[in-house]
Design an enzyme around this catalytic site. Structure first.
Site, PDB file in Angstrom:
ATOM      1  N   SER A   1      28.441  32.831  25.423  1.00 56.47           N
ATOM      2  CA  SER A   1      28.618  34.350  26.244  1.00 56.47           C
ATOM      3  C   SER A   1      29.749  34.785  25.956  1.00 56.47           C
ATOM      4  O   SER A   1      30.273  35.163  24.958  1.00 56.47           O
ATOM      5  CB  SER A   1      28.063  34.073  27.630  1.00 56.47           C
TER       6      SER A   1
ATOM      7  N   HIS B   1      42.452  38.672  33.101  1.00 56.51           N
ATOM      8  CA  HIS B   1      43.264  40.038  33.445  1.00 56.51           C
ATOM      9  C   HIS B   1      44.635  39.853  34.279  1.00 56.51           C
ATOM     10  O   HIS B   1      44.258  38.846  35.258  1.00 56.51           O
ATOM     11  CB  HIS B   1      42.234  41.245  34.129  1.00 56.51           C
TER      12      HIS B   1
ATOM     13  N   CYS C   1      25.967  30.124  28.962  1.00 53.93           N
ATOM     14  CA  CYS C   1      24.612  29.694  28.915  1.00 53.93           C
ATOM     15  C   CYS C   1      24.384  28.509  28.323  1.00 53.93           C
ATOM     16  O   CYS C   1      25.012  28.025  27.479  1.00 53.93           O
ATOM     17  CB  CYS C   1      23.844  30.788  28.141  1.00 53.93           C
TER      18      CYS C   1
END
Length: 399
Positions: free
Chosen positions: A67, A72, A87
């Site tokens: 995935s 940030h 996943c």
């Protein structure tokens, strides 16, 4: 006809703190650190892109076979917000976050794990060599607090609370459990005006105490995130409005996010009933903080905080022969500390409780005599319960 299996994944949202601002402004270094952490956690990294901003801050995004992941940064605050979604079973997103925090020289301030698309069964350890498997029908909330892993999910028993994969309460049985925990203690105590609850994050005991006539309840729990998750997601106990009032000490229930061990030590208010409602003792984990609240010294501190005629009640484990080690240990400690010890076995057969008080009159007869005058009408505790469920297992009676 059965369609293809639903996508199943785990999404970790984490707040990393106390990181050198220079590290958080280094786009190339962040790319490497994220890719290395993901690879070490079992993920397959396909692409990593980074963008540096003015005057400071970086965003890094990794595309994975499983995935994605992103970072940030806020260098001016020494913080980075991270999410890792994977996943399948190959990658461990929680491990990736931990490795990234180490690589950046920071700490995990907060981490929450949400099941996406489905949740694997919960494998609850019962005893050495024995595991109970809970099929999870509907995940509601998943979170890793500084103290434990929490899962609130739908099961065959309704909405169910798990802590560290151990079932703590369930919608269909929680009232039976909590009534057996609190009602006999309320009946045995000389008064029940002031109650202390240690643990019991759902808030049901606080509500039962008020229903039984308490005028003030101090609820002490170390894990604020757990108490708030229960109020938000469980259909029993505190709701969000009631918890907000209790946190603000606006009303008869006062919630304190504090260490129960320190709360009962030394001087302070005296209580008519002290309730200790915690997960089982962990003798195989000597450093587990729970064990401190099962020791003899803690029980003695609780005893010393009782008002005259007061009662201490504690969750004491399971009476089944093959998993009763914590019950036997608790039975011995209670007898070291209290002049009179009363056993209560819940109709929710997994659990039993111990009541301690100064030596006095016949405990069972006192509880039976007090039951008709109790303001609260229990659904699962009646006269026959008090006569039959207060007989300890023979192996305790003959110790």
């Amino acid at each position: 006809m059965t369609g293809p299996p639903a996508p199943v994944g785990l999404h970790v949202l984490a707040d990393l703190d106390r990181i050198d601002p220079a590290v958080l402004d280094d786009a190339a270094g962040l790319r490497t650190a994220l890719a290395d952490a993901l690879t070490a956690a079992g993920a397959t990294v396909r692409q990593v892109v980074a963008e540096a901003f003015e005057p400071h801050g970086v965003t890094v995004v990794a595309l994975l076979s499983e995935s994605h992941a992103s970072v940030h940064t806020w260098p001016e605050h020494g913080r980075a917000l991270v999410d890792v979604f994977t996943c399948g079973d190959a990658a461990d997103p929680e491990r990736a976050v931990a490795l990234l925090a180490t690589a950046l020289g920071g700490t995990v301030r907060e981490s929450r794990t949400e099941a996406r698309g489905g949740t694997p069964p919960v494998r609850e350890p019962i005893a050495p060599g024995l595991t109970r498997v809970w099929d999870v029908e509907r995940p509601v909330h998943r979170e890793t607090t500084p103290y434990q892993r929490i899962l609130i999910a739908g099961t065959a028993h309704g909405v169910t609370l798990f802590c560290d994969d151990e079932r703590q309460s369930a919608e269909s049985t929680q009232l039976v459990y909590h009534e057996a925990l609190f009602v006999p203690a309320a009946l045995l105590a000389r008064d029940r005006a002031r109650v202390l609850v240690i643990g019991s994050s759902e808030g049901v005991v606080s509500e039962l105490a008020l229903a039984c006539g308490a005028g003030h309840v101090d609820h002490v729990d170390l894990d604020a995130a757990a108490v708030r998750a229960c109020a938000t997601h469980l259909p029993y106990g505190y709701d969000e409005k009631a918890l907000a009032a209790a946190e603000a000490h606006d009303g008869p229930v006062h919630v304190h996010y504090a260490d129960g061990l320190q709360w009962v030590r030394g001087e302070g208010p005296r209580y008519d009933v002290i309730v200790v409602d915690l997960p089982d003792e962990r003798p195989d984990e000597p450093d587990n903080q729970l064990n401190r609240l099962y020791g003899r010294d803690f029980l003695a501190d609780c005893r010393d905080r009782l008002a005259p005629g007061g009662v201490v009640v504690s969750q004491a484990g399971n009476p089944a022969l093959w998993r009763d080690a914590t019950l036997r240990a608790a039975w011995a400690r209670f007898h070291e500390v209290f002049g009179d010890v009363v056993y209560v076995g819940s109709d929710e057969h997994e659990w039993s409780f111990l009541l301690g008080r100064a030596a006095g009159d016949d405990a069972v007869e006192r509880m039976r005599a007090a039951l008709p005058g109790l303001p609260y009408r229990p659904l699962s505790v009646d006269d026959e319960f008090l006569r039959s469920r207060t007989v300890p297992p023979r192996r305790l009676r003959t110790r």
